[in-house]
Design an enzyme around this catalytic site. Structure first.
Site, PDB file in Angstrom:
ATOM      1  N   SER A  11       0.829  -1.210   0.000  1.00  0.00           N
ATOM      2  CA  SER A  11       0.000   0.000   0.000  1.00  0.00           C
ATOM      3  C   SER A  11       0.865   1.263   0.000  1.00  0.00           C
ATOM      4  CB  SER A  11      -0.972  -0.019   1.201  1.00  0.00           C
ATOM      5  OG  SER A  11      -1.609  -1.265   1.289  1.00  0.00           O
TER       6      SER A  11
ATOM      7  N   HIS B  49      -3.027  -2.102  -4.451  1.00  0.00           N
ATOM      8  CA  HIS B  49      -4.493  -2.144  -4.467  1.00  0.00           C
ATOM      9  C   HIS B  49      -5.022  -0.726  -4.343  1.00  0.00           C
ATOM     10  CE1 HIS B  49      -5.045  -2.322   0.192  1.00  0.00           C
ATOM     11  NE2 HIS B  49      -3.904  -1.772  -0.112  1.00  0.00           N
TER      12      HIS B  49
END
Lengths: 71, 276
Positions: free
Chosen positions: B135, B158
């Site tokens: 992330s 993501h």
């Protein structure tokens, strides 16, 4: 805003009882400590970018240091 | 702790460096001698004392920003890291910075701030992704002049979303999309990955159980040109010293050289700079 692979409920749940920690400064180094018996501090974490600090026994995690700032 | 001597030797007295059978109650107050504490905490009686011209920044656990996270989270705090990076930049005894990452992500703005600080440091910087750099760990990893990833380490790309909920309010979507753009632009401009490819990985289905996106393991991250090389601490430190030695001699003051924003003096290993 949090962007993490952990589910938000995992991050936000506070059910585990972790010891209270505080940050103190000793000799220019930032230490995260918990309160040990008889009012002294136990070093939980050293926060420093100097790798040599992590080899210095004076700052190693687990060490009990006086809370009156004598070191 | 067992009373037996692990080496099976007969000691009439404790050797000066302590023994494995030293017991805590024999030690003086405040945790005992250095030797006893070293054995208890580190498993070795002696630790070397060295000084280093390379400093090391660990980004571990959650990146903590504007919001204090519950105490069971291990966090790397913005307010610790930013001053440390200022000190690294200003202290002339420090010639290089190593960044070790094992993070699951965290606060986007704190992560971007740390990333920009690392990218803006004028000294050579090398990052190593060890367990995970997920992330918001991605921009921090690519912010260094050169990035390494351990073969077993993973990076999860993501979208920025909150627990997978469907967003019905256009303004909220716009806000998240803008936030996403800031991260994507930083990553694209500091690594070799193409913006379209990065977004394709981000929105891929079938890889993650509870989200869309992609998990890149070790070499995958290098194949996608997100990370520069596969390697560990040894290669990273060697590379850092190579960069340090190529820009100045430790016995001479470093030459004056203009340093642009987000551009260290290291070798230009950022082929994707500016592309989106």
């Amino acid at each position: 805003m949090l962007w993490t692979i952990y589910p938000m409920q995992t991050v936000m749940s506070g059910q585990t009882d972790t010891p209270r920690r505080r940050e103190i400064s000793r000799d220019g180094r930032l230490l995260m400590v918990s309160e040990a018996q008889d009012g002294n501090y136990r070093i939980e974490r050293l926060i420093s970018t100097d790798p040599a600090d992590y080899l210095d026994p004076q700052w190693q995690p687990g060490r009990i240091i006086p809370s009156d700032g004598t070191i | 702790m067992p009373r037996s001597n692990i080496k099976g030797q007969d000691f009439t007295d404790d050797p000066p460096w302590g023994t494995m059978d030293s017991e805590p109650e024999q030690s003086p107050p405040r945790g005992g001698t250095d030797e006893t504490q070293n054995i208890q905490q580190l498993g070795t009686p002696d630790v070397p004392s060295v000084s280093s011209d390379v400093h090391c920044l660990s980004i571990i656990g959650q990146v903590e920003g504007h919001m204090v996270l519950p105490s069971q989270n291990k966090t790397t705090k913005y307010e610790h890291v930013i001053p440390q990076l200022v000190a690294v930049e200003q202290n002339s005894d420090i010639r290089g910075l190593l960044i070790l990452l094992n993070t699951v992500g965290g606060d986007v703005e704190a992560g971007l701030a740390i990333s920009e600080m690392i990218a803006g440091i004028s000294k050579p910087t090398v990052s190593v992704v060890l367990g995970g750099g997920h992330s918001i760990g991605i921009p921090i990893a690519v912010a260094a002049d050169v990035s390494y990833i351990a073969p077993s380490a993973t990076m999860t790309i993501h979208p920025i979303r909150l627990s997978g909920q469907v967003l019905g309010v256009p303004q909220t979507y716009e806000y998240l999309d803008k936030m996403q753009d800031r991260v994507v632009q930083f990553v694209v401009s500091h690594s070799g990955i193409d913006g379209k490819e990065y977004r394709r990985l981000m929105f891929r289905t079938g890889q993650l159980a509870r989200d869309i996106g992609t998990i890149l393991v070790g070499n995958d991250a290098v194949q996608e040109r997100l990370i520069d090389r596969v390697g560990g601490i040894g290669q990273a430190v060697d590379h850092l010293y190579d960069m340090m030695n190529s820009i100045n001699n430790p016995h001479q003051p470093p030459p004056e050289q203009p340093v642009g924003p987000n551009q260290g003096p290291g070798p230009p290993l950022q082929p994707g700079r500016g592309g989106s």
